[in-house]
Enzyme design. Structure first.
Site, PDB file in Angstrom:
ATOM      1  N   ARG A  44      35.943  40.618  43.654  1.00 27.13           N
ATOM      2  CA  ARG A  44      37.077  41.371  44.157  1.00 27.13           C
ATOM      3  C   ARG A  44      37.830  40.529  45.176  1.00 27.13           C
ATOM      4  NH1 ARG A  44      36.860  44.019  40.447  1.00 27.13           N
ATOM      5  NH2 ARG A  44      36.657  46.261  40.165  1.00 27.13           N
ATOM      6  N   GLU A  64      46.540  40.120  45.292  1.00 27.58           N
ATOM      7  CA  GLU A  64      46.765  40.401  43.877  1.00 27.58           C
ATOM      8  C   GLU A  64      47.631  41.648  43.713  1.00 27.58           C
ATOM      9  OE1 GLU A  64      43.754  41.456  40.215  1.00 27.58           O
ATOM     10  OE2 GLU A  64      43.053  40.045  41.723  1.00 27.58           O
ATOM     11  N   HIS A 108      42.453  37.166  36.936  1.00 27.65           N
ATOM     12  CA  HIS A 108      41.611  38.371  36.877  1.00 27.65           C
ATOM     13  C   HIS A 108      41.248  38.721  35.424  1.00 27.65           C
ATOM     14  CE1 HIS A 108      40.550  42.307  39.189  1.00 27.65           C
ATOM     15  NE2 HIS A 108      39.630  42.002  38.288  1.00 27.65           N
TER      16      HIS A 108
END
Length: 316
Positions: free
Chosen positions: A244, A273, A291
């Protein structure tokens, strides 16, 4: 019953649900329009990945929802406790994408150890005019075999990463206060199986001993790797974050890359992000991916099927 797969779902998941009598909608609805869409279409189940956020205000505004599903592991984009308090089922797919994420980690590790992330930038520009120079620049790579991989977080993905590391001839240490001991089984193509027993180590010991570090933890309020942690690492360590954004201090990472503490980093997730900082995107010692840890065809099929089976069990 109507299911909205707002971030998509594999065809095998759709087929399984439709055979069980569910109506599956795969329209991608913008976040700000999601409440109206759910209410107007009387959606019973909302399926998301990481893009769609399912917060308290949406949950409260959508009384038809009976189930919220996350195609993946982390649930930090869903207010899980609040949804459960409203009697809504919460499901995810913790094991379906483990191998896919682990393989991406090793794509970054192998590429980092041999400078492929940078060579792939420069070969198209200079390969025909500076071949010998580039060869010299990239001729100081290292092998993963015999090195120590430190893993933060030893759930399904951390353990899948450990299996690849052991298979590559690496030593594995991990830090996870919730997993005191773990048995890692390596299954081979001919039916043979080899088991390895690992025990939890302290954060400081991991930082001191690891040649490479991989993060496999959910979103945190504070950094797991920040300035203090970088100061305790071996010089020349490689770091991969496919967990993450926000568990790794990117400002401290840049400093550590500049002073040589970190030799390279592999990032699949980012603090800002979906708009990563330009210093991250342009740094010559960072291997980048957008990702895609769980984004393999095989993982998406497993995720779709696992979601479908859970929905059928809970709502039929």
């Amino acid at each position: 019953m109507k299911i909205l797969a707002n971030d998509g779902i594999s065809q095998n998941g759709i087929t399984t649900l439709e055979k069980a009598g569910f109506n599956v909608l795969t329209t991608t609805v913008a976040q700000e329009q999601l409440v109206n869409y759910i209410n107007e279409n009387k959606i019973d189940a909302l399926l998301v990945r990481s893009a769609t956020k399912v917060r308290k205000d949406l949950i409260d505004a959508c009384p038809t929802l009976k189930l919220i599903g996350r195609g993946g592991v982390g649930m930090d984009n869903i207010d899980v406790a609040h949804a459960k308090s409203k009697g809504i089922h919460i499901i995810n797919t913790p094991a379906a994408s483990s191998e896919s994420v682990a393989e991406l980690v090793f794509a970054h590790l192998f590429g980092g150890a041999r400078f492929l992330y940078d060579a792939n930038r420069n070969m198209p520009l200079e390969g025909d005019s500076n071949f010998k120079g580039l060869k010299k620049s990239y001729s100081k790579g290292t092998e993963l075999r015999g090195k120590t991989l430190g893993i933060f977080g030893f759930g399904n993905i951390g353990q899948a990463t450990a299996k690849l590391a052991i298979g590559a001839g690496m030593k594995v240490v991990y830090c996870d206060p919730d997993v005191a001991e773990a048995k890692i089984d390596l299954d081979f193509f001919d039916g043979q199986k080899v088991s390895f027993s690992l025990t939890n180590t302290s954060k400081n010991d991991l930082l001191k001993n690891a040649d490479y570090i991989s993060l496999h933890i959910p979103g945190q309020d504070n950094y797991v790797l920040g300035k203090s942690e970088f100061s305790k690492m071996k010089k020349g360590v490689g770091i991969v974050n496919a967990a993450r954004g926000g568990v790794l201090d990117e400002v401290a990472l840049i400093d550590a890359l500049e002073n040589g503490t970190v030799a390279f980093a592999g990032l699949d997730v980012y603090e800002s992000e979906p708009k990563p900082e330009i210093k991250i995107l342009m740094h010559s010692s960072i291997s980048l991916s957008p990702h895609i840890g769980a984004a393999t065809l095989e993982a998406q099929e497993r995720i779709g099927l696992e979601l479908a089976e859970q929905i059928i069990t809970l709502l039929n």
